[in-house]
Write a protein that holds these residues in place. Structure first.
Motif, PDB file in Angstrom:
ATOM      1  N   UNK A  77      18.966  14.873  94.005  1.00 13.37           N
ATOM      2  CA  UNK A  77      18.601  13.518  93.618  1.00 13.37           C
ATOM      3  C   UNK A  77      19.531  12.448  94.148  1.00 13.37           C
ATOM      4  N   UNK A  78      20.672  12.844  94.710  1.00 10.34           N
ATOM      5  CA  UNK A  78      21.687  11.886  95.114  1.00 10.34           C
ATOM      6  C   UNK A  78      21.955  11.870  96.614  1.00 10.34           C
ATOM      7  N   UNK A  79      21.985  13.032  97.230  1.00 13.45           N
ATOM      8  CA  UNK A  79      22.459  13.144  98.611  1.00 13.45           C
ATOM      9  C   UNK A  79      21.409  12.701  99.621  1.00 13.45           C
ATOM     10  N   UNK A  80      21.903  12.233 100.772  1.00 10.69           N
ATOM     11  CA  UNK A  80      21.039  11.953 101.914  1.00 10.69           C
ATOM     12  C   UNK A  80      20.901  13.183 102.800  1.00 10.69           C
ATOM     13  N   UNK A  81      21.993  13.916 102.950  1.00 16.14           N
ATOM     14  CA  UNK A  81      22.005  15.115 103.784  1.00 16.14           C
ATOM     15  C   UNK A  81      22.747  16.209 103.049  1.00 16.14           C
ATOM     16  N   UNK A  82      22.369  17.448 103.304  1.00 11.35           N
ATOM     17  CA  UNK A  82      23.007  18.608 102.679  1.00 11.35           C
ATOM     18  C   UNK A  82      23.411  19.591 103.765  1.00 11.35           C
ATOM     19  N   UNK A  83      24.667  20.029 103.718  1.00 12.64           N
ATOM     20  CA  UNK A  83      25.140  21.103 104.591  1.00 12.64           C
ATOM     21  C   UNK A  83      25.552  22.273 103.707  1.00 12.64           C
ATOM     22  N   UNK A  84      25.036  23.450 104.024  1.00 17.07           N
ATOM     23  CA  UNK A  84      25.298  24.647 103.222  1.00 17.07           C
ATOM     24  C   UNK A  84      26.205  25.586 104.006  1.00 17.07           C
ATOM     25  N   UNK A  85      27.300  25.988 103.362  1.00 15.35           N
ATOM     26  CA  UNK A  85      28.207  26.986 103.929  1.00 15.35           C
ATOM     27  C   UNK A  85      27.996  28.320 103.224  1.00 15.35           C
ATOM     28  N   UNK A  86      28.074  29.382 104.003  1.00 17.56           N
ATOM     29  CA  UNK A  86      28.051  30.735 103.422  1.00 17.56           C
ATOM     30  C   UNK A  86      28.948  31.625 104.257  1.00 17.56           C
ATOM     31  N   UNK A  87      29.906  32.264 103.605  1.00 15.75           N
ATOM     32  CA  UNK A  87      30.858  33.143 104.295  1.00 15.75           C
ATOM     33  C   UNK A  87      31.546  32.428 105.451  1.00 15.75           C
ATOM     34  N   UNK A  88      31.875  31.150 105.232  1.00 17.38           N
ATOM     35  CA  UNK A  88      32.630  30.412 106.226  1.00 17.38           C
ATOM     36  C   UNK A  88      31.833  29.805 107.348  1.00 17.38           C
ATOM     37  N   UNK A  89      30.513  29.989 107.349  1.00 18.08           N
ATOM     38  CA  UNK A  89      29.656  29.453 108.411  1.00 18.08           C
ATOM     39  C   UNK A  89      28.668  28.442 107.846  1.00 18.08           C
ATOM     40  N   UNK A  90      28.254  27.503 108.678  1.00 21.80           N
ATOM     41  CA  UNK A  90      27.169  26.604 108.312  1.00 21.80           C
ATOM     42  C   UNK A  90      25.855  27.354 108.521  1.00 21.80           C
ATOM     43  N   UNK A  91      25.102  27.529 107.443  1.00 20.12           N
ATOM     44  CA  UNK A  91      23.827  28.245 107.556  1.00 20.12           C
ATOM     45  C   UNK A  91      22.646  27.288 107.616  1.00 20.12           C
ATOM     46  N   UNK A  92      22.855  26.047 107.136  1.00 22.34           N
ATOM     47  CA  UNK A  92      21.783  25.059 107.243  1.00 22.34           C
ATOM     48  C   UNK A  92      22.356  23.672 106.986  1.00 22.34           C
ATOM     49  N   UNK A  93      21.925  22.713 107.789  1.00 21.52           N
ATOM     50  CA  UNK A  93      22.284  21.315 107.583  1.00 21.52           C
ATOM     51  C   UNK A  93      21.045  20.489 107.870  1.00 21.52           C
ATOM     52  N   UNK A  94      20.584  19.729 106.852  1.00 19.17           N
ATOM     53  CA  UNK A  94      19.317  19.016 106.989  1.00 19.17           C
ATOM     54  C   UNK A  94      19.270  17.879 105.977  1.00 19.17           C
ATOM     55  N   UNK A  95      18.344  16.918 106.189  1.00 20.75           N
ATOM     56  CA  UNK A  95      18.151  15.890 105.163  1.00 20.75           C
ATOM     57  C   UNK A  95      17.851  16.518 103.816  1.00 20.75           C
ATOM     58  N   UNK A  96      18.315  15.879 102.740  1.00 21.12           N
ATOM     59  CA  UNK A  96      18.160  16.443 101.404  1.00 21.12           C
ATOM     60  C   UNK A  96      16.707  16.637 101.031  1.00 21.12           C
ATOM     61  N   UNK A  97      15.831  15.749 101.536  1.00 24.32           N
ATOM     62  CA  UNK A  97      14.417  15.903 101.175  1.00 24.32           C
ATOM     63  C   UNK A  97      13.766  17.080 101.876  1.00 24.32           C
ATOM     64  N   UNK A  98      14.524  17.797 102.704  1.00 27.39           N
ATOM     65  CA  UNK A  98      14.008  19.014 103.320  1.00 27.39           C
ATOM     66  C   UNK A  98      14.277  20.266 102.507  1.00 27.39           C
ATOM     67  N   UNK A  99      14.935  20.114 101.352  1.00 31.00           N
ATOM     68  CA  UNK A  99      15.243  21.243 100.471  1.00 31.00           C
ATOM     69  C   UNK A  99      14.497  21.085  99.152  1.00 31.00           C
ATOM     70  N   UNK A 100      14.150  22.201  98.526  1.00 29.04           N
ATOM     71  CA  UNK A 100      13.897  22.204  97.090  1.00 29.04           C
ATOM     72  C   UNK A 100      14.954  23.101  96.458  1.00 29.04           C
ATOM     73  N   UNK A 101      14.980  23.157  95.139  1.00 25.48           N
ATOM     74  CA  UNK A 101      16.052  23.874  94.450  1.00 25.48           C
ATOM     75  C   UNK A 101      16.101  25.345  94.854  1.00 25.48           C
ATOM     76  N   UNK A 102      14.938  25.993  94.931  1.00 27.60           N
ATOM     77  CA  UNK A 102      14.911  27.405  95.289  1.00 27.60           C
ATOM     78  C   UNK A 102      15.429  27.656  96.692  1.00 27.60           C
ATOM     79  N   UNK A 103      15.040  26.794  97.641  1.00 30.51           N
ATOM     80  CA  UNK A 103      15.506  26.951  99.019  1.00 30.51           C
ATOM     81  C   UNK A 103      17.011  26.756  99.118  1.00 30.51           C
TER      82      UNK A 103
END
Length: 510
Positions: A220-246
């Protein structure tokens, strides 16, 4: 997306070009990689959420950006110039500021002194108090913050302390603000004030890096979200490209679901009884009975009665009145040894200040409450490692290697160490204060499973929480408190989440 194609106002930055550009950054500790080929772009006038499980690399990345650690490889550009090898001083000079979850104000100084610290105006060789107060007021007013600058920092709420830290960093020239869990432990109103401030920063052209475990808040707040997993970027995209489950799947690499399992029915015997507990206006005539094998939640706004129960039940403070019984035996209040000797285990919500010893190792903290090792003063390292290994496994404690200081672990792993420390000492009853505060969704699910198992063993569990979802997930019964008093009691099978929230926020009991 907002603010990416126009020339910024605020700091006069071009919002179409990244203010900070990270390319191929790597960082390791003791031969273990914490960051692996990380790319990240931070734009002026954008809220960029940095998400990931505990231990995913978020803390290491922001420490590299703020100059605490230097990257082993890759490059960091600021304003189009290579700034690799940042130090804390260089990062601050470039306008990169970090506001940690643990507040870094001088609590005995005034708000004005904290904001102006290091740049106190002087006149005739002495600090000019009128100028100091005036400049501090301007710093707050520029961000729409209304706080009396003459108050001491220690008098402020947690939300107000965060606002003061943000105002201080912006006044110092902060153009990139890294906010670590700024709404953790806050009630709905206080968290809303922080989010309003963050939006104001974005509108002023600041690049905000926002770290939070609250998925709904981020979306509800962010413009963009970057997700890290095990030290790597696994996804970086506009926030409206995610839902909670994704977002959860990106963070965990799998679906994470915390369903309440079937537990044995609670016994008839009362494991924990509290009668007429009163402590000024904080807690007034609080009464609760918890059967063996039952989980009872105390739910209320952050900072309400449940926030004082740890000090009173653990014996750190003596109440004005009230009685405590564990397994039908009266327990003298205001005495820590008496509380421990009764079989009651109280797990604090402030793991850093009260729960763990950060300078000791993981294994030492795991075994610190065990009488056998207390008597031997933990000198037998081989036996310590052997016995703690089982607890590491049972509680899912993960380290990068060896037996590091517990303070170096992620929040979720620290919380598991704290729970293992106390829950493996054969408790009769437990009081758990916000046991999942500041941990990621996978760690939440793991901790919920541990609490289920605790109840299944016949332990009476009293849970203090500010989360209606957690109370509904774990508890057999819920006590709703407001302004220090119990206003309602519910069986969790007889109320909906929305009805529960309405009561907790001030509605009439259903």
């Amino acid at each position: 997306m907002t603010g990416r194609t126009e020339t910024g106002t605020g700091h006069g930055a071009d919002r179409s070009a990244p203010l900070v550009r990270v390319r191929g950054v790597t960082k390791g500790f003791g031969g273990v990689a914490a960051l692996k080929d990380v790319d990240l772009d931070l734009y002026p006038g954008e809220i960029h959420a940095l998400m990931g499980m505990n231990g995913a690399g978020k803390s290491t990345l922001v420490q590299v950006l703020s100059g605490v650690h230097q990257a082993d490889g890759g490059s960091i550009g600021v304003d189009g110039h290579d700034r690799s090898g940042l130090t804390v001083r260089k990062a601050r000079h470039l306008g990169i500021a970090f506001v940690p979850q643990r507040r870094e104000l001088v609590m005995g100084l005034s708000v004005a002194e904290n904001i102006m610290l290091g740049d106190l105006p002087r006149r005739g060789g002495f600090v000019s108090r009128p100028q100091m107060l005036s400049r501090a007021r301007e710093a707050l007013a520029g961000l729409g913050i209304e706080i009396d600058v003459r108050r001491t920092a220690g008098e402020l709420t947690v939300a107000e302390q965060t606002m003061v830290e943000v105002a201080r960093e912006v006044r110092r020239g902060g153009r990139v603000l890294i906010l670590d869990e700024p709404t953790a432990c806050l009630g709905a109103e206080a968290a809303g004030r922080i989010r309003t401030l963050v939006r104001r920063l974005r509108d002023e052209g600041v690049a905000v890096v926002y770290i939070s475990h609250y998925i709904d808040e981020v979306l509800g707040l962010a413009d963009r979200v970057t997700v890290l997993r095990d030290g790597r970027v696994v996804r970086s995209a506009p926030a409206d490209g995610f839902d909670a489950g994704e977002l959860v799947r990106a963070m965990a690499g799998r679906d994470v679901v915390s369903h309440r399992p079937e537990r044995p029915a609670p016994a008839d015997e009362i494991g924990l009884a509290i009668r007429g507990l009163t402590h000024g206006r904080s807690i007034r005539d609080f009464t609760a009975q918890v059967r063996k094998g039952e989980v009872v939640a105390v739910l209320g706004p952050a900072g309400d009665a449940q926030s004082y129960l740890f000090d009173l039940l653990s014996g750190r403070r003596r109440p004005l009145s009230g009685e405590l019984h564990v397994d039908a035996t009266p327990v003298p209040m205001g005495r820590v040894p008496a509380s421990l000797g009764s079989g009651l285990r109280c797990v604090t919500g402030d793991r850093r200040a009260l729960g763990l010893v950060p300078g000791l190792s993981v294994d030492e903290n795991l075994m610190l409450a065990d009488d056998r090792f207390h008597r031997r003063r933990l000198h037998r390292r081989g036996e310590l490692a052997r016995r703690s290994a089982a607890r590491r496994k049972d509680y899912g404690v993960v380290t990068l290697g060896g037996d590091p200081p517990v303070g170096s672990l992620s929040g979720g792993n620290q919380q598991k160490v704290l729970l293992a420390k106390w829950l493996e000492t054969a408790p009769t009853a437990c009081f758990l204060e916000d046991p999942t505060n500041g941990v990621d969704v996978a760690a939440v699910a793991d901790i919920h499973t541990l609490i289920d198992a605790l109840a299944a063993r016949g332990v009476a569990v009293l849970l203090a929480s500010s989360s209606a979802e957690e109370a509904m997930r774990l508890a057999d019964r819920i006590l709703v408190v407001r302004a220090g008093r119990t206003v309602a009691e519910y069986d969790t099978t007889a109320i909906t989440r929305d009805e529960l929230v309405a009561t907790a926020l001030g509605g009439a009991p259903q």
